[in-house]
Write an enzyme that holds these catalytic residues in place. Structure first.
Site, PDB file in Angstrom:
ATOM      1  N   SER A  99      35.319  43.269  38.284  1.00  0.00           N
ATOM      2  CA  SER A  99      35.396  41.863  38.654  1.00  0.00           C
ATOM      3  C   SER A  99      34.295  41.064  37.960  1.00  0.00           C
ATOM      4  CB  SER A  99      35.341  41.738  40.181  1.00  0.00           C
ATOM      5  OG  SER A  99      35.788  40.474  40.603  1.00  0.00           O
ATOM      6  N   ASP A 117      42.295  42.482  41.290  1.00  0.00           N
ATOM      7  CA  ASP A 117      40.870  42.803  41.235  1.00  0.00           C
ATOM      8  C   ASP A 117      40.576  44.302  41.333  1.00  0.00           C
ATOM      9  OD1 ASP A 117      38.009  43.050  42.285  1.00  0.00           O
ATOM     10  OD2 ASP A 117      38.142  40.903  41.962  1.00  0.00           O
TER      11      ASP A 117
END
Length: 313
Positions: A53, A183
């Site tokens: 991320s 993610d």
């Protein structure tokens, strides 16, 4: 290099960077001091850099040879542009635009050191890790394609797609079709275990020759954003997403400590309980972001001697 000394070439140095949205500025604060300690670009220090991320953005920029001061300036400009928006669509559009501006059409052969960018494959419900070197391939080495043939920008977008805060992302690849990704924090918000797995099973490095520096984003009280916004953020999808990312981070660290205590690893991820440090992954206040960055810098001295000892000749 540490203070002018040559790092032992027999050692394999890993940098692992957690996810955490805006809180990635804490990681940058730590990294600024780490870079000063080494006295050279971090892409020349670490043999493998893993990021999830927000950590994937930082990891990519480091692996491209960018100095931390430059990344810091970019981040403090980038985060408010993205996080000021209240809707996932707008945040996602802004992130895509900024990612394209930063990375252009660069692919994984542009990196100056090896990298792993962690995303989550929704259909297969498993990690999808964009890697730069076929030595990181665990099987099917003959069909390996650096970054699956995708651009750095697309890999980073997938790794940062923290649904429901951001939209899921379809990424065009050469050998995996167009998978729908989100993610990487849902499988490895702290990607240290995956990095160690590459070192041992891919590069065939003996565990005693592996050095790991694992950097989190810090832990803070959650802020109050007003009745209606809090009601949204505390609704089940948003609450569950935040808790999943936190649980994943802590679980991976516990597993590493239990199963891999023989691998040298320094973990930097301090907690700050004072209410003045209230923040979350959607922080957009530049003053608060600058404070968090400084907290990262101030965390470094507590680990300085350990880092010198771990990476000394």
């Amino acid at each position: 290099m540490l203070n002018g000394d040559v790092i032992d070439s027999r050692k394999f140095n890993i940098l692992s960077l957690d996810g955490g949205g805006s809180k990635g500025v804490y990681s940058l604060g730590v990294l600024l001091e780490v870079e000063k300690q080494f006295g050279r670009p971090l892409c020349e220090v670490f043999d493998l850099i893993y990021g999830t991320s927000t950590g994937s953005i930082i990891a990519s920029l480091i692996a491209l040879g960018k100095p931390i001061e430059e990344i810091e300036k970019l981040y403090l400009n980038l985060i408010p542009k993205i996080m000021k928006h209240k809707r996932a669509n707008k945040r996602s559009e802004e992130l895509r635009k900024e990612s394209k501006s930063i990375f252009s059409n660069l692919k994984f052969d542009s990196f100056k050191t090896n990298i792993g960018i962690v995303a989550t494959h929704i259909e297969y419900a498993k990690p999808m890790i964009f890697k730069s070197n076929d030595l990181q391939a665990h099987g099917r080495k003959g069909s390996f394609e650096s970054g699956f043939g995708s651009t750095i920008s697309d890999a980073v977008l997938a790794s940062c797609a923290a649904y429901p805060f951001f939209n899921k992302v379809k990424v065009e690849t050469k050998i995996q079709g167009k998978p729908l990704l989100m993610d990487g924090g849902f499988v490895a918000n702290n990607p240290t275990l995956f990095a160690i797995a590459d070192a041992i099973n891919g590069y065939k490095i003996a565990p005693e020759k592996i050095n790991v520096l694992s950097i989190g984003v810090g832990e803070y009280p959650e802020p109050s954003k007003g009745f209606f916004w809090n009601k949204i953020l505390n609704s089940l999808p948003f609450w569950l997403a935040r808790k999943t990312l936190s649980c994943n981070t802590n679980t991976n660290e516990i597993i590493r400590k239990i199963l891999l205590p023989h691998i040298s690893c320094i973990r930097i991820n301090k907690s700050f309980t004072d209410k003045i440090y209230e923040t979350d992954l959607l922080e957009s206040d530049i003053t608060k972001l600058e404070k968090i960055f400084q907290l990262g810098r101030e965390s470094f001295p507590d680990f300085e001697n350990e880092i010198i000892k771990l990476f000394e000749r």
